[in-house]
Design a protein around this motif. Sequence first.
Motif, PDB file in Angstrom:
ATOM      1  N   VAL B 101      11.948  -4.662   4.392  1.00  0.00           N
ATOM      2  CA  VAL B 101      12.627  -5.928   4.666  1.00  0.00           C
ATOM      3  C   VAL B 101      13.160  -6.540   3.372  1.00  0.00           C
ATOM      4  O   VAL B 101      14.300  -7.032   3.318  1.00  0.00           O
ATOM      5  CB  VAL B 101      11.673  -6.891   5.395  1.00  0.00           C
ATOM      6  CG1 VAL B 101      12.257  -8.285   5.429  1.00  0.00           C
ATOM      7  CG2 VAL B 101      11.433  -6.406   6.797  1.00  0.00           C
ATOM      8  N   GLY B 102      12.361  -6.449   2.290  1.00  0.00           N
ATOM      9  CA  GLY B 102      12.818  -6.961   0.995  1.00  0.00           C
ATOM     10  C   GLY B 102      14.091  -6.256   0.554  1.00  0.00           C
ATOM     11  O   GLY B 102      15.089  -6.899   0.197  1.00  0.00           O
ATOM     12  N   LEU B 103      14.071  -4.916   0.640  1.00  0.00           N
ATOM     13  CA  LEU B 103      15.246  -4.121   0.270  1.00  0.00           C
ATOM     14  C   LEU B 103      16.450  -4.513   1.110  1.00  0.00           C
ATOM     15  O   LEU B 103      17.546  -4.753   0.596  1.00  0.00           O
ATOM     16  CB  LEU B 103      14.963  -2.632   0.472  1.00  0.00           C
ATOM     17  CG  LEU B 103      14.107  -1.937  -0.571  1.00  0.00           C
ATOM     18  CD1 LEU B 103      13.833  -0.511  -0.149  1.00  0.00           C
ATOM     19  CD2 LEU B 103      14.824  -1.948  -1.907  1.00  0.00           C
ATOM     20  N   ASP B 104      16.214  -4.604   2.444  1.00  0.00           N
ATOM     21  CA  ASP B 104      17.306  -4.929   3.358  1.00  0.00           C
ATOM     22  C   ASP B 104      17.945  -6.259   2.994  1.00  0.00           C
ATOM     23  O   ASP B 104      19.164  -6.395   2.976  1.00  0.00           O
ATOM     24  CB  ASP B 104      16.771  -5.008   4.792  1.00  0.00           C
ATOM     25  CG  ASP B 104      16.937  -3.692   5.495  1.00  0.00           C
ATOM     26  OD1 ASP B 104      17.214  -2.708   4.789  1.00  0.00           O
ATOM     27  OD2 ASP B 104      16.769  -3.644   6.726  1.00  0.00           O
ATOM     28  N   TYR B 105      17.097  -7.231   2.698  1.00  0.00           N
ATOM     29  CA  TYR B 105      17.593  -8.559   2.372  1.00  0.00           C
ATOM     30  C   TYR B 105      18.479  -8.492   1.133  1.00  0.00           C
ATOM     31  O   TYR B 105      19.607  -8.992   1.118  1.00  0.00           O
ATOM     32  CB  TYR B 105      16.408  -9.498   2.152  1.00  0.00           C
ATOM     33  CG  TYR B 105      16.812 -10.932   1.902  1.00  0.00           C
ATOM     34  CD1 TYR B 105      17.263 -11.728   2.952  1.00  0.00           C
ATOM     35  CD2 TYR B 105      16.753 -11.463   0.632  1.00  0.00           C
ATOM     36  CE1 TYR B 105      17.646 -13.024   2.732  1.00  0.00           C
ATOM     37  CE2 TYR B 105      17.140 -12.773   0.401  1.00  0.00           C
ATOM     38  CZ  TYR B 105      17.585 -13.550   1.455  1.00  0.00           C
ATOM     39  OH  TYR B 105      17.980 -14.841   1.238  1.00  0.00           O
ATOM     40  N   ALA B 106      17.958  -7.811   0.093  1.00  0.00           N
ATOM     41  CA  ALA B 106      18.712  -7.703  -1.154  1.00  0.00           C
ATOM     42  C   ALA B 106      20.052  -6.993  -0.917  1.00  0.00           C
ATOM     43  O   ALA B 106      21.106  -7.470  -1.351  1.00  0.00           O
ATOM     44  CB  ALA B 106      17.894  -6.950  -2.195  1.00  0.00           C
TER      45      ALA B 106
END
Lengths: 447, 117
Positions: B101-106
Motif C-alpha cells: 500500500v505504501g508503494l502504491d501510494y507513492a
Amino acid sequence: MLSAFTSAFKTPDLRKKILFTVFIIGVYRLGATLPSPGVSYTNVQNCIKATETGDVGGVVTLLNLFSGGALLSLSVFALGIMPYITASIILQLLTVVIPRLEQLRKEGQSGQAKITQYTRYLTLGLAVLQSSAFVALARSGQLFSGLCPQDNPQFTIIPENTGLPYWLTLTVLVLTMTAGTGVVMWLGELITDRGVGNGMSVLIFTSIAARLPSEGWSIKQSRGWGVFSAILVLVLVIITLVVFIEQAQRRIPVQYAKRMIGRRTYGGTSTYIPLKVNQSGVVPVIFASSLLYLPQLYLQFFNPNELNGYQQWIQNNLAKPSSWIYILTYFLLIIFFTYFYVSITFNPTEVADNMKKYGGFVPGIRPGKPTADYLDFILSRITLPGSFYLGLVSVLPNFFFIWLANEQYVNFPFGGVAVLIMVGVGLETVKQIESQLMQRNYEGFLR
Amino acid sequence: MAERNRPADDSADERPDDEVVEIVEDEPARGKDGGVALAESEPETDKKKRREGVGFFGRIGRFFREVVAELRKVIWPTRKELLTYTAVVVSFLSVITAIVVGLDYAFAKGVLWVFGN
C-alpha cells in the motif's frame, strides 16, 4: 518471533532473497500504476471515480482483483499474471491428452524446460488476445459497464486527436500490454529462482493485498463499523481454519535399513513421509477461478441487450456468482483440480522407487509396486476431504456476502478465494524462510 | 516379521490388496454374467443390474469408510501450533499489505505528478 525476523535479516543470503522479492514486488506495483501509452490518465481516473459509487459487476471485479487494480486503469501490467496462469492450466491439461507432451514431462529436467517454454509462448498468444479484447471493451465503454460513456470527452479513455494515426495508437497499446505480461511472467520466474516463495502465487498475493485496504475502507464507509468488524472476525476465523487444515498431516512411517558402505554404517533410521490433507495447496482454487471467469469474458464481447438463448443462459447461470449453478460448478471444478494437481505434483511410483533405492520401506508393505499402491491408496482417500475443504472455504463465504449485501462483494478481497490464496501463499512463504533459517541453526518463527 | 511389529497397520495394508483381489474376481464374473444375460431372459438382466447397483453403492460406502479411517490417522496441529501459525500468517499479511500500500501510494502520487494535468 521478532528475534526470528532480525535473525532472518542477519543472515546475508536470506536477507538478499527477501530484499530481492520486495524489490520485484515494487517493480510489479510500479508497472501496475504506470498508464499505457495512448491512454488518457486523467480520463481513466474520472471513470474510476464515476464507477466507484455504482455497481461494477461481473468479469471486471475478479480480474481487477487479480491484477491489483491495474486492469481498470489500463496500465502496462493490466493483464497481470492471469494469461500465464491460464496458459499453464492449458498446458498441464494437455500433457494428459497429447502423448508428445507427456513424453517430454517424463524426460525430466530438459523436457520440463521445454514445456515451460511452450507455456511462455502460449502466454504471449493469450496476452495478445486478451489485451485486444480489453482495448475493444475500453473503446466501447463496456469496461466500466457503460457507466462512463465514451462520447463524453471527459471520459474518453483512448483519445483520438493525439496527432498519431488511431490504428497506430491501438497497436502500440496492445503491444505494450502484451509486453507487460511478458515482463510480469519474467518477474514471477525471478522470484521463484532468486527470491522467496513461488513467483506466480506471490504476485497474485501482492495484487490482492493491494486491494485490501481500499475495499475494506469502502465497506466501512457504506455499511458502518458493525458490518466491517463482523467481516474482520469472519476473515480471522477463515484464516485459522485454513491454517488448521494446511498443517494437518498423515504421516506414513518409513524405516531405513542399515547398510555398510566401506567401514561406515548408513541408515537404520526411521522417518515418515508427510502427506498433507491438502497436498495441492492453493493452486486448484486459482485454476478453478481463472477457468470460471472465461464465460464472463466471453459474454463481454456481446451487447448485453442482444443476447441469444444460450448466451442468456450463460449470463444468468455461469456468469452470475450468486446462482447455484455457478456455485456448484465452482465447487466441482475445485475438487477436480485438487485431484488433478495432486496427481501431477506427487508421483507415488517415483517416491516408492526412491525409497527402494535408498533401502527404505513402509513397515508391513513390500518395497516397489505394493508401496506405490499403498501411497496411492492413502493419497486418494486423504485428498477427498482436502478437496471438499478447498471447495467449501471458497464457496461458503459467498453465501455470507450475498446475504450481507449484494453480489458485488463476492469476488472481492475478503471473499473465500482471496483469503485462501493469501493465507496459503503466506504460509508457504513463511515456511520457506523458516526452513532456510533452520539450515543455519537459528530458531525460526514457528516454534 | 513386520506384521508382528506393527499390528495396528495390519488393517490398513490389507486394503489395497483387497481391492486388487476384488477387481481380479470381478472381471471374469461380469463377463460370465453378461454372456448369460444376453443369451437368456429378462429376469437375469434385472438381477445383474440390481447386484451391480448394490456393488456400486457398496463401493462408494467403502470408499467413504476408508476416507474416515484415514482421517483418523491424520495428525492435527495442536492449539499452540495453530495459534503461532495464525499469528505469523496474520503479521506476514499485514507487513506485506503495508509495504504494497505504501508503494502504491507513492507510485500513484508520482504518476499523477507526471501524467496529470
